[in-house]
Scaffold this active site. Structure first.
Site, PDB file in Angstrom:
ATOM      1  N   ILE A 147       0.727  -1.148  -0.021  1.00 31.30           N
ATOM      2  CA  ILE A 147       0.041   0.086  -0.034  1.00 31.30           C
ATOM      3  C   ILE A 147       0.878   1.387   0.077  1.00 31.30           C
ATOM      4  CG2 ILE A 147      -1.524   1.350   1.191  1.00 31.30           C
ATOM      5  CD1 ILE A 147      -2.942  -1.363   2.401  1.00 31.30           C
ATOM      6  N   ARG A 224      -4.704   1.786  11.471  1.00 33.27           N
ATOM      7  CA  ARG A 224      -5.684   1.127  12.474  1.00 33.27           C
ATOM      8  C   ARG A 224      -5.842   2.029  13.580  1.00 33.27           C
ATOM      9  NH1 ARG A 224      -7.202  -1.775   9.010  1.00 33.27           N
ATOM     10  NH2 ARG A 224      -7.605  -4.114   8.963  1.00 33.27           N
ATOM     11  N   ASP A 247      -8.948   8.024   8.664  1.00 31.40           N
ATOM     12  CA  ASP A 247      -9.897   6.976   8.264  1.00 31.40           C
ATOM     13  C   ASP A 247     -10.263   6.135   9.402  1.00 31.40           C
ATOM     14  OD1 ASP A 247     -11.447   5.879   6.493  1.00 31.40           O
ATOM     15  OD2 ASP A 247     -10.132   4.115   5.921  1.00 31.40           O
ATOM     16  N   GLU A 252     -13.722   2.689  17.415  1.00 30.19           N
ATOM     17  CA  GLU A 252     -14.779   2.837  15.982  1.00 30.19           C
ATOM     18  C   GLU A 252     -15.964   2.092  16.573  1.00 30.19           C
ATOM     19  OE1 GLU A 252     -12.822   1.355  12.650  1.00 30.19           O
ATOM     20  OE2 GLU A 252     -11.179   2.452  12.887  1.00 30.19           O
ATOM     21  N   HIS A 271     -13.722   4.539   8.308  1.00 32.25           N
ATOM     22  CA  HIS A 271     -13.104   3.440   7.908  1.00 32.25           C
ATOM     23  C   HIS A 271     -13.400   2.880   6.567  1.00 32.25           C
ATOM     24  CE1 HIS A 271     -10.456  -0.166   9.869  1.00 32.25           C
ATOM     25  NE2 HIS A 271     -10.218  -0.021   8.569  1.00 32.25           N
TER      26      HIS A 271
END
Length: 308
Positions: A147, A224, A247, A252, A271
């Site tokens: 990524i 994360r 994000d 969460e 997310h």
């Protein structure tokens, strides 16, 4: 050989499989499609969390768990000895890289402020210009995996300079070690965090990390939530000295009373970095390839070792 997948749509996306492979859709964890004892290959739901690991006890013949997420933090270290854990490395590269580039440009060009003004029907040229720009920025990418490479490739046309950081240094590739961050952070205009969540990366973005970033810098977290100390984020971002695009958060969903929601220098998304229309074709292409490899006795790819 029995395979369980979590989506009906996946049946048409796996490609041709050996004749002795039976694929069943296991969408609801409270209702199994058949006898679980002979399941050999299981694909848990995307972003299913650690709750899914409880099912491992009910699958005595299981050999492979193939995740649809790039992160394996909810599963790593919880596998029975005979079960191989594989992640979806590569599947989320395009979508997550797109999110990172979008978030950087949106923050630097003040799009959140313009969106708020649009909702109020206000023409705010004088208030919000000149904006910042991406051209010429020094970008520090923490997480030099697939990524990270995808982000670098997409940012390259913007005439930026890069510094890449990984768990260990790779001098031949120009990649620095994470231990060098105290020296590298003060020279970064944009800091992009893409590391997996492990015991080593939990809390990586702490008070000292944020304090080392220069005035006006932008933090982008697409990894994360627990990679960052939430209290440290709130404290540093509350000063307005730096800005952020997040994000992921911890916890969460982010509680409605979190100060992060209303900070003008914070862009929040729930997310969604990997949640795009192209996800399932890419994900099930990987699943089909892995099933064919396993059925043929060939080595699997994307095996998770030490949380990576």
């Amino acid at each position: 050989m029995k395979v369980w997948i979590p989506h009906q749509a996946g049946l048409d996306l796996l490609g041709e499989l050996p004749a002795d492979v039976t694929v069943e859709v296991f969408e609801h964890t409270d209702r199994m499609p058949s006898e679980p004892a002979d399941v050999r290959f299981w694909v848990p739901p995307f972003l299913g969390g650690s709750d899914g690991t409880a099912l491992l006890r009910e699958l005595p013949d299981l050999a492979v768990v193939q995740l649809l997420s790039a992160g394996a933090d909810a599963w790593a270290g919880r596998m029975p000895p005979a079960v191989t854990l594989c992640d979806a490395r590569g599947v989320h590269d395009p979508s997550t890289a797109e999110w990172v580039v979008t978030a950087i440009l949106a923050q630097l060009r003040a799009f959140p402020a313009f969106v708020r003004a649009q909702a109020e029907r206000r023409w705010t040229y004088a208030e919000n210009t000149p904006t910042d720009e991406l051209t010429g920025k020094r970008v520090l990418i923490i997480g030099a995996g697939s990524i990270g490479a995808a982000v670098r490739d997409r940012l390259a046309p913007f005439d930026v300079s890069f510094t890449l950081v990984a768990r260990t240094a790779r001098p031949e590739q120009g990649v620095h070690a994470v231990e060098e961050l105290p020296r590298l952070l003060p020279d970064a205009d944009v800091v992009v965090v893409l590391v997996p969540l492990t015991e080593q990366t939990r809390g990586l973005i702490d008070k000292a990390f944020l304090a080392a970033m220069p005035d006006g810098a932008l933090l982008v977290n697409a990894s994360r939530g627990p990679v960052a100390h939430t209290d440290a984020l709130v404290a540093e971002l509350g000063t307005g000295r730096i800005s952020a695009a997040l994000d992921v958060t911890d916890p969460e969903p982010l509680p409605a009373d979190s100060p992060l929601w209303v900070m003008p220098n914070v862009l929040l998304t729930p997310h969604v970095g990997g949640s795009v229309r192209g996800l399932w074709p890419r994900a099930y292409r990987l699943v089909g390839d892995q099933v064919r490899r396993f059925a043929a006795g060939e080595p699997l790819i994307n095996t998770v070792v030490d949380g990576y």
